[in-house]
Design an enzyme around this catalytic site. Sequence first.
Site, PDB file in Angstrom:
ATOM      1  N   GLY A   1       5.364   0.888  -2.177  1.00 19.41           N
ATOM      2  CA  GLY A   1       7.446   1.290  -1.984  1.00 19.41           C
ATOM      3  C   GLY A   1       6.889   1.722  -3.804  1.00 19.41           C
TER       4      GLY A   1
ATOM      5  CD  GLN B   1       4.053  -5.795  -2.813  1.00 16.24           C
ATOM      6  OE1 GLN B   1       4.382  -7.207  -2.943  1.00 16.24           O
ATOM      7  NE2 GLN B   1       3.034  -5.342  -3.493  1.00 16.24           N
ATOM      8  CD  GLU B   2       3.993  -1.215   1.556  1.00 16.61           C
ATOM      9  OE1 GLU B   2       4.263  -0.346   1.383  1.00 16.61           O
ATOM     10  OE2 GLU B   2       2.448  -1.263   2.084  1.00 16.61           O
ATOM     11  CB  SER B   3      10.610  -0.318   2.030  1.00 21.40           C
ATOM     12  OG  SER B   3      10.828  -0.744   1.843  1.00 21.40           O
TER      13      SER B   3
END
Length: 332
Positions: free
Chosen positions: A10, A72-74
Amino acid sequence: MRATSAVTIGVGATAAVVVGALVQATGVGSAGTGLGTALSMSVPAEYRPLIEEAGNTCPDVSPNLLAALITQESGFNPKAQSPAGAQGIAQFMPSTWESHGIDGNRDGKRDVWDPEDAIPSSAKYLCTVAEEVKDVPGDRQSNMLAAYNSGSSRVIAAGGVPDIDETQNYVKSINALTKQPGGGKTATSTQAETAVNAAKGEIGTPYSWGGGNANGASAGSCCSPNGSSGSSVAGFDCSGLVLYAYAKAGISLPRTAAAQFAASEPVTPGQMRPGDLVFYGSSAASIHHVGIYVGGGWIINAPKPGTNVRYDPMDMMTDLYSVARPVPSKEI
């Protein structure tokens, strides 16, 4: 660089909220304890049951690991969308979702934008790639995360985490999140003041790519993205200065700016105080610069080759990503 078969990280525009020049991360930044069945990381209440259940999909996945990955991603933003086309809270590329997305809530459809589908799908995909790279030498968790990010074929071909900056930062950041001590206890105001004073004491010290450690200025290495070498210059790069300043306060931080962000807890603009770290980049994994906030919209930092440690306005770069407060390591 981005692998076409992997879930895309993200970006800051979807994992953060812009407040003037400040980008406030909406992802949680408190602590986890690594692998295990209990969830100790701070997770938004509406997602805790999903994380706790999906985090036990297979032995290679834990609730804390899954929570760190989603952070971490979003930053737990279900509407996150990256310029590369990754979608939803787990940032699946459409092709990866097509082959690995599941109907987690059994409502008859697989919806990448629905956390009740995307979070279980993320866990299942982690289990899938873990099995695919199980025979690759090295750390099993790191190889799994690298495969999730860049594709299993790259991990197998490289014999471990591939030499891709984004993938290496991705793995380091998530591993750092899972290893943070429980409870998210951040640096005290006294420790922050000590760090600021240590950084002030280095005003005028030359920039050195790769330079600086817990003991102070040091010769760096070769080479920066523009080819600059710090091997003949005793000084600091941006993260080296931060590492040194907080070492003087009794807090051990990782070496790179991206890993330092993963070892810190994001704060809101109204909670900012001197000693907080100001990070720049388009995503958590692509953070490329860090400075130490001193108040009034200013930071101390080691800006770039050819400069010295100095004060700069915190909006010195257009990609200000987050302000965060270091979380002391258990090893201190």
